[in-house]
Structure formats: C-alpha cells, structure tokens
Design an enzyme around this catalytic site. Structure first.
Site, PDB file in Angstrom:
ATOM      1  N   LEU A 149     -21.967 -30.315 -67.830  1.00  0.00           N
ATOM      2  CA  LEU A 149     -21.185 -28.864 -68.524  1.00  0.00           C
ATOM      3  C   LEU A 149     -22.468 -28.779 -69.634  1.00  0.00           C
ATOM      4  CD1 LEU A 149     -19.844 -26.166 -68.276  1.00  0.00           C
ATOM      5  CD2 LEU A 149     -18.422 -27.445 -68.614  1.00  0.00           C
ATOM      6  N   ASP A 150     -23.022 -27.906 -70.502  1.00  0.00           N
ATOM      7  CA  ASP A 150     -23.914 -28.289 -71.500  1.00  0.00           C
ATOM      8  C   ASP A 150     -22.374 -28.651 -72.866  1.00  0.00           C
ATOM      9  OD1 ASP A 150     -26.186 -27.353 -70.478  1.00  0.00           O
ATOM     10  OD2 ASP A 150     -25.594 -25.471 -70.897  1.00  0.00           O
ATOM     11  N   TYR A 151     -23.223 -28.693 -73.708  1.00  0.00           N
ATOM     12  CA  TYR A 151     -22.896 -29.320 -75.643  1.00  0.00           C
ATOM     13  C   TYR A 151     -22.134 -28.072 -75.590  1.00  0.00           C
ATOM     14  CZ  TYR A 151     -21.503 -31.426 -80.103  1.00  0.00           C
ATOM     15  OH  TYR A 151     -21.380 -31.592 -81.269  1.00  0.00           O
ATOM     16  N   SER A 179     -21.142 -25.161 -73.935  1.00  0.00           N
ATOM     17  CA  SER A 179     -19.894 -25.177 -73.443  1.00  0.00           C
ATOM     18  C   SER A 179     -18.606 -25.749 -72.578  1.00  0.00           C
ATOM     19  CB  SER A 179     -20.581 -24.696 -71.688  1.00  0.00           C
ATOM     20  OG  SER A 179     -21.526 -24.152 -71.879  1.00  0.00           O
TER      21      SER A 179
END
Length: 199
Positions: A41-43, A45
């Site tokens: 999961l993106d930084y 997000s």
C-alpha cells in the site's frame, strides 16, 4: 492452519519494517516476528494491509492470478459526472495499457478520523467520495485512474481485500485471524476470525 494479521496502515507510513531514511514503518505499530505484507500500500495511502508468515497464503492473496478484488474509498477533487464514472467502469487506457473494468459508485463521506496532516481544503473547489473496486494492482493505479478522468485523488483508503474488511480498526490498529486451510488457501468467506488485538 495459518495466521493472518489485518492492519490499518496510517498515512505516510511505509508498507515495510525497515527504512534507511527514518520514515515511519510497520515496526512502529506491530511487533510480530517473521511476518511480511501480502501486497503493498503506497506511502501516501491508508487502510487495510494484510500480513502473514505463510508464503503460500501471501501468494494467494497478492498474486494477480487470483484476482482478489480490492475496494478503496477515494476522496477526489471536484464532482465526477456520470460520464466520468462510466469511463472508469468500462476501463480506461493509462500509460501502461488499458485497465480492466471497475466497480464505481458515489458514496457519502465515510466516518474516518481526520488525516494527519489533513487534506488541503480549498473553498472554491468541492470534493466528493467514490467507492472503487478493482482486481488489478498496478503502481498507483487508483490515483492514475481518477487523474485520467480529471478528478485527482486527495485521500485514498483501502477498505477491503476480498472479504477481509478494514471495519473496526483505527489507524495503527491490527487484529489477528486464524485460517484453517487443509491443503491450500481457502476463500476469505470460509475463514474463522479471532479476537481483535491492538498494540
């Protein structure tokens, strides 16, 4: 029998346990040895991240071959019209090729803690919320999809992976589930949940 940890990853935290640049990592909120994320999961997000020490289970969850649907709550700039939503549902062409069909609907603002730092507020630009479900996992795909239709993403929360739900977990909290799998990973609907655990 395998163990799965459902974690609500906060904003501006890496989906890993170490970092050489001093950024927040999963080690700041969960202290379980020998586990690792099943997917990322993106930084920037937030939301549901699944972790396990079972390699076969991690592959089952994260592999594109199994097409686990991932559901996101997306705050976007502006108010997408039906034509824009129809484009998302039908698949749009990004720089790495066309996306698969997605499920998209407008939703009321979900009950969430305010992000820290908060989303920038602009009095002259309204925002709206979408629920978007995809079966792919390309880099920053949801953000690129909403930007493509002219509505940049302001806040992105992953609410579900398959039948695993974020519900009941505040940012930084996690819970443990025991999965009974006689031979191969079972579908999420056949799992038996154990009590919620927080650090």
């Amino acid at each position: 029998m395998s163990t799965l940890y459902l974690l609500n990853k906060p904003f501006h935290m890496l989906s890993q346990f170490t970092d050489t640049q001093g950024r927040a990592t999963l080690a700041d909120i969960i202290d379980i040895p020998d586990i690792y994320p099943a997917g990322r999961l993106d930084y920037d997000s937030e939301g549901l991240l699944l972790l396990t020490d079972d390699g076969a289970l991690a592959h089952h969850i994260s592999s594109p071959d199994h097409k686990q649907p991932k559901t996101y709550w997306v705050q976007v700039e502006g108010e997408p019209n039906e034509e824009a939503l129809k484009a998302l549902r039908g698949g749009i062409t990004l720089n790495d090729g066309p996306t698969k069909q997605a499920k998209v609907r407008r939703i009321s603002p979900p009950h969430l803690p305010e992000r820290q730092p908060p989303v920038r507020y602009r009095a002259t630009v309204p925002t709206s919320w979408l629920e978007l479900t995809i079966t792919e996992g390309r880099n920053r795909q949801v953000r690129r999809m909403t930007a493509h239709i002219g509505h940049p993403t302001l806040r992105l929360i992953r609410a579900a992976i398959g039948s695993w739900q974020l519900a009941g977990l505040a940012p930084g909290e996690w819970r443990k589930e025991t999965l009974h799998m006689p031979q191969r990973p079972a579908s999420p609907t056949s799992l038996h949940s154990r009590k919620r655990t927080t650090k």
